[in-house]
Design a protein around this motif. Structure first.
Motif, PDB file in Angstrom:
ATOM      1  N   ARG A 213      72.343  48.917  98.729  1.00 40.24           N
ATOM      2  CA  ARG A 213      73.061  48.148  97.717  1.00 40.24           C
ATOM      3  C   ARG A 213      72.822  48.722  96.327  1.00 40.24           C
ATOM      4  O   ARG A 213      73.737  48.791  95.502  1.00 40.24           O
ATOM      5  CB  ARG A 213      72.653  46.679  97.768  1.00 40.24           C
ATOM      6  CG  ARG A 213      73.454  45.830  96.760  1.00 40.24           C
ATOM      7  CD  ARG A 213      73.257  44.342  96.915  1.00 40.24           C
ATOM      8  NE  ARG A 213      71.886  43.942  96.730  1.00 40.24           N
ATOM      9  CZ  ARG A 213      71.088  43.556  97.726  1.00 40.24           C
ATOM     10  NH1 ARG A 213      71.532  43.538  98.965  1.00 40.24           N
ATOM     11  NH2 ARG A 213      69.845  43.189  97.479  1.00 40.24           N
ATOM     12  N   THR A 216      75.037  51.746  95.967  1.00 44.92           N
ATOM     13  CA  THR A 216      76.438  51.329  95.831  1.00 44.92           C
ATOM     14  C   THR A 216      76.708  50.773  94.442  1.00 44.92           C
ATOM     15  O   THR A 216      77.702  51.128  93.788  1.00 44.92           O
ATOM     16  CB  THR A 216      76.782  50.275  96.892  1.00 44.92           C
ATOM     17  OG1 THR A 216      76.606  50.830  98.194  1.00 44.92           O
ATOM     18  CG2 THR A 216      78.228  49.814  96.748  1.00 44.92           C
ATOM     19  N   ASN A 217      75.814  49.908  93.983  1.00 47.78           N
ATOM     20  CA  ASN A 217      76.002  49.303  92.665  1.00 47.78           C
ATOM     21  C   ASN A 217      75.863  50.318  91.538  1.00 47.78           C
ATOM     22  O   ASN A 217      76.494  50.175  90.484  1.00 47.78           O
ATOM     23  CB  ASN A 217      74.998  48.165  92.460  1.00 47.78           C
ATOM     24  CG  ASN A 217      75.306  46.952  93.311  1.00 47.78           C
ATOM     25  OD1 ASN A 217      76.430  46.799  93.797  1.00 47.78           O
ATOM     26  ND2 ASN A 217      74.326  46.092  93.523  1.00 47.78           N
ATOM     27  N   ARG A 220      79.244  51.768  91.072  1.00 47.76           N
ATOM     28  CA  ARG A 220      80.127  50.835  90.355  1.00 47.76           C
ATOM     29  C   ARG A 220      79.783  50.773  88.874  1.00 47.76           C
ATOM     30  O   ARG A 220      80.672  50.712  88.019  1.00 47.76           O
ATOM     31  CB  ARG A 220      80.024  49.448  90.991  1.00 47.76           C
ATOM     32  CG  ARG A 220      80.608  49.376  92.400  1.00 47.76           C
ATOM     33  CD  ARG A 220      80.280  48.067  93.066  1.00 47.76           C
ATOM     34  NE  ARG A 220      80.859  47.990  94.401  1.00 47.76           N
ATOM     35  CZ  ARG A 220      80.457  47.163  95.342  1.00 47.76           C
ATOM     36  NH1 ARG A 220      79.455  46.326  95.099  1.00 47.76           N
ATOM     37  NH2 ARG A 220      81.037  47.155  96.530  1.00 47.76           N
ATOM     38  N   GLN A 221      78.471  50.773  88.584  1.00 46.39           N
ATOM     39  CA  GLN A 221      78.050  50.759  87.182  1.00 46.39           C
ATOM     40  C   GLN A 221      78.472  52.033  86.477  1.00 46.39           C
ATOM     41  O   GLN A 221      78.886  52.018  85.310  1.00 46.39           O
ATOM     42  CB  GLN A 221      76.531  50.590  87.083  1.00 46.39           C
ATOM     43  CG  GLN A 221      76.013  50.441  85.654  1.00 46.39           C
ATOM     44  CD  GLN A 221      76.519  49.200  84.982  1.00 46.39           C
ATOM     45  OE1 GLN A 221      76.206  48.097  85.420  1.00 46.39           O
ATOM     46  NE2 GLN A 221      77.313  49.358  83.928  1.00 46.39           N
ATOM     47  N   CYS A 222      78.395  53.164  87.204  1.00 41.96           N
ATOM     48  CA  CYS A 222      78.840  54.437  86.645  1.00 41.96           C
ATOM     49  C   CYS A 222      80.320  54.375  86.283  1.00 41.96           C
ATOM     50  O   CYS A 222      80.738  54.853  85.218  1.00 41.96           O
ATOM     51  CB  CYS A 222      78.567  55.559  87.639  1.00 41.96           C
ATOM     52  SG  CYS A 222      79.089  57.193  87.080  1.00 41.96           S
ATOM     53  N   TYR A 223      81.102  53.749  87.148  1.00 37.62           N
ATOM     54  CA  TYR A 223      82.537  53.627  86.868  1.00 37.62           C
ATOM     55  C   TYR A 223      82.764  52.771  85.615  1.00 37.62           C
ATOM     56  O   TYR A 223      83.584  53.120  84.752  1.00 37.62           O
ATOM     57  CB  TYR A 223      83.264  53.004  88.061  1.00 37.62           C
ATOM     58  CG  TYR A 223      84.762  52.951  87.865  1.00 37.62           C
ATOM     59  CD1 TYR A 223      85.575  54.000  88.300  1.00 37.62           C
ATOM     60  CD2 TYR A 223      85.366  51.868  87.213  1.00 37.62           C
ATOM     61  CE1 TYR A 223      86.941  53.963  88.096  1.00 37.62           C
ATOM     62  CE2 TYR A 223      86.731  51.830  87.004  1.00 37.62           C
ATOM     63  CZ  TYR A 223      87.514  52.885  87.449  1.00 37.62           C
ATOM     64  OH  TYR A 223      88.871  52.857  87.231  1.00 37.62           O
ATOM     65  N   ASP A 224      82.049  51.664  85.520  1.00 39.09           N
ATOM     66  CA  ASP A 224      82.208  50.790  84.349  1.00 39.09           C
ATOM     67  C   ASP A 224      81.823  51.529  83.064  1.00 39.09           C
ATOM     68  O   ASP A 224      82.476  51.376  82.024  1.00 39.09           O
ATOM     69  CB  ASP A 224      81.345  49.537  84.504  1.00 39.09           C
ATOM     70  CG  ASP A 224      81.858  48.615  85.605  1.00 39.09           C
ATOM     71  OD1 ASP A 224      83.044  48.733  85.975  1.00 39.09           O
ATOM     72  OD2 ASP A 224      81.069  47.797  86.093  1.00 39.09           O
ATOM     73  N   SER A 227      84.551  53.846  82.176  1.00 42.63           N
ATOM     74  CA  SER A 227      85.681  53.102  81.623  1.00 42.63           C
ATOM     75  C   SER A 227      85.467  52.784  80.144  1.00 42.63           C
ATOM     76  O   SER A 227      86.426  52.723  79.368  1.00 42.63           O
ATOM     77  CB  SER A 227      85.877  51.813  82.410  1.00 42.63           C
ATOM     78  OG  SER A 227      87.016  51.110  81.964  1.00 42.63           O
ATOM     79  N   THR A 234      91.914  54.487  84.810  1.00 48.87           N
ATOM     80  CA  THR A 234      92.628  54.309  86.082  1.00 48.87           C
ATOM     81  C   THR A 234      93.722  55.358  86.295  1.00 48.87           C
ATOM     82  O   THR A 234      94.184  55.534  87.425  1.00 48.87           O
ATOM     83  CB  THR A 234      93.254  52.906  86.164  1.00 48.87           C
ATOM     84  OG1 THR A 234      94.063  52.677  84.998  1.00 48.87           O
ATOM     85  CG2 THR A 234      92.173  51.833  86.265  1.00 48.87           C
ATOM     86  N   LYS A 239      88.614  52.139  90.569  1.00 45.58           N
ATOM     87  CA  LYS A 239      87.292  51.694  91.001  1.00 45.58           C
ATOM     88  C   LYS A 239      87.222  51.548  92.525  1.00 45.58           C
ATOM     89  O   LYS A 239      86.210  51.877  93.149  1.00 45.58           O
ATOM     90  CB  LYS A 239      86.923  50.364  90.332  1.00 45.58           C
ATOM     91  CG  LYS A 239      85.462  49.989  90.434  1.00 45.58           C
ATOM     92  CD  LYS A 239      85.142  48.808  89.543  1.00 45.58           C
ATOM     93  CE  LYS A 239      83.643  48.564  89.473  1.00 45.58           C
ATOM     94  NZ  LYS A 239      83.306  47.460  88.542  1.00 45.58           N
ATOM     95  N   GLU A 240      88.309  51.093  93.119  1.00 45.91           N
ATOM     96  CA  GLU A 240      88.319  50.894  94.569  1.00 45.91           C
ATOM     97  C   GLU A 240      88.290  52.209  95.347  1.00 45.91           C
ATOM     98  O   GLU A 240      88.098  52.214  96.560  1.00 45.91           O
ATOM     99  CB  GLU A 240      89.514  50.063  95.009  1.00 45.91           C
ATOM    100  CG  GLU A 240      90.857  50.592  94.593  1.00 45.91           C
ATOM    101  CD  GLU A 240      91.334  50.023  93.258  1.00 45.91           C
ATOM    102  OE1 GLU A 240      92.567  49.924  93.081  1.00 45.91           O
ATOM    103  OE2 GLU A 240      90.469  49.664  92.408  1.00 45.91           O
TER     104      GLU A 240
END
Length: 242
Positions: A213, A216-217, A220-224, A227, A234, A239-240
């Motif tokens: 986890r 994985t997180n 996601r934090q890297c993507y944020d 952004s 996008t 993100k998906e």
């Protein structure tokens, strides 16, 4: 002992039931029976903040040790700096977690390096740093009993706290000794207890699930974070898709 917040809460309750006073590195001598609670922040500041809030609700003050040279977090980013300052505001101390491996191939004066890193952390926190713990200390470091900043900064692995106290830790998500049994035995008037907030959750989980986890997180934090720095991200990446 499970790695849940409830289990940690029960641990604190047990310490109080056996008449331990929760102390700091600087005032433990004032108590007949004392316990120093310490937390190493190896991977994630957010989990440390959650633990700090839990302790605050239990009227507990402890010490959180943070790395200034971690590959996993930057203490000067706004998010992490805010988190560390929140830990302080909740009544806890923040000390330096020192990684000697960073300097092992250099002819570096270790005490000088500790003092330099402590000064950086003081800049981040806006307050004095008064304690230090070693990250994965070598036998040489454990024997050194370093005096840091003329003794102003406590060495948590110094003889006073590593030998004169009963030291017990949950390193690698494993209590090498039964901490509950140690408390209930009544054999020790000075306890020094280390936990790693990263491993604690609302429900018991395996180490592998926790690490999966986390990875994985992190994505996601890297993507944020991307952004926040790349307009209309996008158009290049959703993100998906990660």
């Amino acid at each position: 002992m499970q790695f849940t917040y409830k289990a940690y809460e029960n641990l604190v309750t047990l310490l109080r039931r056996y008449n331990y006073t929760i102390c700091s590195y600087h005032n433990y001598q004032q108590a007949e029976k004392s316990v120093i609670l310490r937390h190493d922040i190896d991977l994630q500041i957010e989990k440390a903040v959650k633990m700090a809030k839990l302790e605050h609700d239990m009227n507990v003050s402890s010490t959180y040790f943070v790395l200034v040279s971690s590959n996993f977090y930057n203490i000067f980013s706004k998010r992490n700096q805010d988190g560390l300052r929140q830990i302080c505001q909740l009544g806890h101390a923040v000390g330096l977690h020192f990684d000697e491996a960073k300097y092992e191939e250099k002819e570096t004066d270790m005490v000088w390096a500790m003092e330099q890193e402590a000064a950086l952390l003081e800049q981040c926190l806006g307050r004095e740093v008064r304690s230090l713990s070693m990250h994965r200390p070598s036998p040489k470091t454990l024997e050194a009993d370093y005096a840091i900043a003329g003794g102003r900064i406590v060495n948590s692995y110094g003889a006073e706290f590593f030998r004169s106290h009963k030291y017990v830790a949950d390193s690698r998500r494993n209590w090498r000794e039964d901490v509950v049994q140690i408390i209930e035995s009544g054999k020790y008037d000075r306890l020094h207890v280390l936990t790693h907030p990263f491993w604690y959750e609302d429900e018991e989980e395996s180490a592998s699930d926790e690490l999966k986890r986390f990875c994985t997180n992190r994505g996601r934090q890297c993507y944020d974070d991307l952004s926040d720095n790349i307009r209309d991200l996008t158009e290049f990446l959703r993100k998906e898709d990660i």
